[in-house]
Design an enzyme around this catalytic site. Structure first.
Site, short mmCIF file in Angstrom:
data_model
loop_
_atom_site.label_atom_id
_atom_site.label_comp_id
_atom_site.label_asym_id
_atom_site.label_seq_id
_atom_site.Cartn_x
_atom_site.Cartn_y
_atom_site.Cartn_z
N SER A 40 0.82 -1.21 0.00
CA SER A 40 0.00 0.00 0.00
C SER A 40 0.86 1.27 0.00
O SER A 40 2.02 1.26 0.42
CB SER A 40 -0.91 0.03 1.23
OG SER A 40 -1.65 -1.16 1.32
N1 SAH Z 1 -0.57 -5.37 4.00
C1 SAH Z 1 0.16 -5.71 2.81
C2 SAH Z 1 -0.56 -5.30 1.53
C3 SAH Z 1 -1.33 -6.43 1.10
S1 SAH Z 1 -2.08 -6.43 -0.48
C4 SAH Z 1 1.55 -5.14 2.79
O1 SAH Z 1 1.91 -4.35 3.67
O2 SAH Z 1 2.29 -5.51 1.90
C5 SAH Z 1 -3.49 -7.41 0.01
C6 SAH Z 1 -3.18 -8.82 0.44
O3 SAH Z 1 -4.40 -9.39 0.89
C7 SAH Z 1 -2.68 -9.72 -0.69
O4 SAH Z 1 -1.46 -10.28 -0.34
C8 SAH Z 1 -3.78 -10.77 -0.83
O5 SAH Z 1 -3.28 -12.05 -1.17
C9 SAH Z 1 -4.38 -10.75 0.57
N2 SAH Z 1 -5.76 -11.26 0.68
C10 SAH Z 1 -6.83 -11.03 -0.12
N3 SAH Z 1 -7.92 -11.67 0.35
C11 SAH Z 1 -7.54 -12.31 1.49
C12 SAH Z 1 -8.20 -13.15 2.44
N4 SAH Z 1 -9.48 -13.49 2.33
N5 SAH Z 1 -7.49 -13.63 3.47
C13 SAH Z 1 -6.17 -13.34 3.63
N6 SAH Z 1 -5.48 -12.55 2.76
C14 SAH Z 1 -6.16 -12.05 1.71
#
Ligand code: SAH
Length: 269
Positions: free
Chosen positions: A93
């Site tokens: 993000s």
């Molecule tokens: N917080 C992260 C950004 C993540 S992007 C950082 O600092 O890098 C969003 C993430 O959510 C992705 O890796 C995706 O695989 C995950 N995601 C999406 N749906 C999800 C779910 N139901 N349970 C767990 N992770 C999920």
């Protein structure tokens, strides 16, 4: 001049917060390096955008090396105030959004946090410096393992990464003082609301029918769920189940109804 600016804009130690000694916690950088200059600029932007919590600024600018979380090809962009790709179609993000969501969770040393969407582990690393215990769930096995290794390498000891479907939360560790979603669902997941402590905050992007996403905060109070809406955001979708690599399709794990059950919702939408 740069040194003067640095003095003005470095957030310094947070008032009332005990400094934490974690190996490798403080990032070292020369003021002349492009990364140090980019950090300085980012610090100014974050303040102008309303990030006022000095503990959050310190974690973002001094404690967590964002350059360790982005792909080598993106190194020189690590401190730009933008979203960057982290592989598997996912993103790290924008720093402003990481900082705002962290600030909205209201940091506290004794608090326990659940993050959904570990991704590269950057948000989790920021949270680790500001809260007592962090649990983070990721549905992609490769991302979860890489994040776990990276956090270990950085000496982050209070984050547990779990492979699973974030829609289910982590009932065995509930209740949480804060839950943060870094992927956007279309409804507020009731299972997660149920895992909030009294007074707990759920900070999340919510996708509306129009396709727009807004950053929301829901506070679990005795009277019901209090809702606040903040800035427009753009997150990857929150998907159900964990991907089945062999069949390259999604295995849907049983989960509770996603409809919100709380009787009272104060809406500011
Ligand atoms: N917080 C992260 C950004 C993540 S992007 C950082 O600092 O890098 C969003 C993430 O959510 C992705 O890796 C995706 O695989 C995950 N995601 C999406 N749906 C999800 C779910 N139901 N349970 C767990 N992770 C999920």
């Amino acid at each position: 001049m740069l040194r003067r600016l640095r003095q003005w804009f470095s957030p310094g130690p947070a008032a009332g917060t005990a400094p934490r000694d974690r190996p490798g916690a403080e990032t070292t950088s020369s003021l002349d390096s492009p990364l140090a200059q980019a950090k300085l600029e980012l610090g100014m932007q974050l303040r102008l955008q309303g990030i006022t919590d000095s503990r959050v600024l310190r974690a973002m600018l001094d404690l967590v090396p964002r350059e360790d979380f982005v792909a080598a090809a993106m190194l020189d962009r690590a401190y730009e105030n933008v979203t960057l790709p982290i592989g598997m179609g996912q993103t790290i993000s924008q720093p402003f959004v990481v900082a705002l969501m962290t600030q909205l969770l209201e940091p506290g040393e004794g608090k326990r946090i659940l993050e959904i969407g570990t991704g590269c582990g950057y948000q989790a690393a920021i949270l680790s410096h500001l809260f007592g215990q962090v649990h983070s769930i990721e549905r992609h096995k490769d991302l979860a393992e890489t994040a776990r290794q990276r956090l270990d390498r950085l000496g982050v000891g209070n984050v547990s990464v779990h492979l699973g479907d974030g829609f289910l939360g982590l009932s065995e560790q509930a209740p949480f003082d804060g839950i943060i979603l870094t992927a956007a669902p279309r409804e507020v997941p009731a299972s997660l609301v149920n895992q909030l402590a009294e007074g707990g905050r759920l900070v999340m992007p919510l996708e509306l029918e129009s396709g727009e996403q807004y950053l929301m905060r829901f506070t679990n109070s005795k009277a019901g769920l209090f809702e606040e809406r903040f800035t427009e955001v753009r997150f990857v979708p929150m998907l159900q189940g964990i991907p089945d690599k062999k069949r390259s399709q999604t295995t849907v794990i049983e989960h509770e109804s996603l409809k919100i059950e709380s009787p009272k919702v104060d809406s500011s939408l």
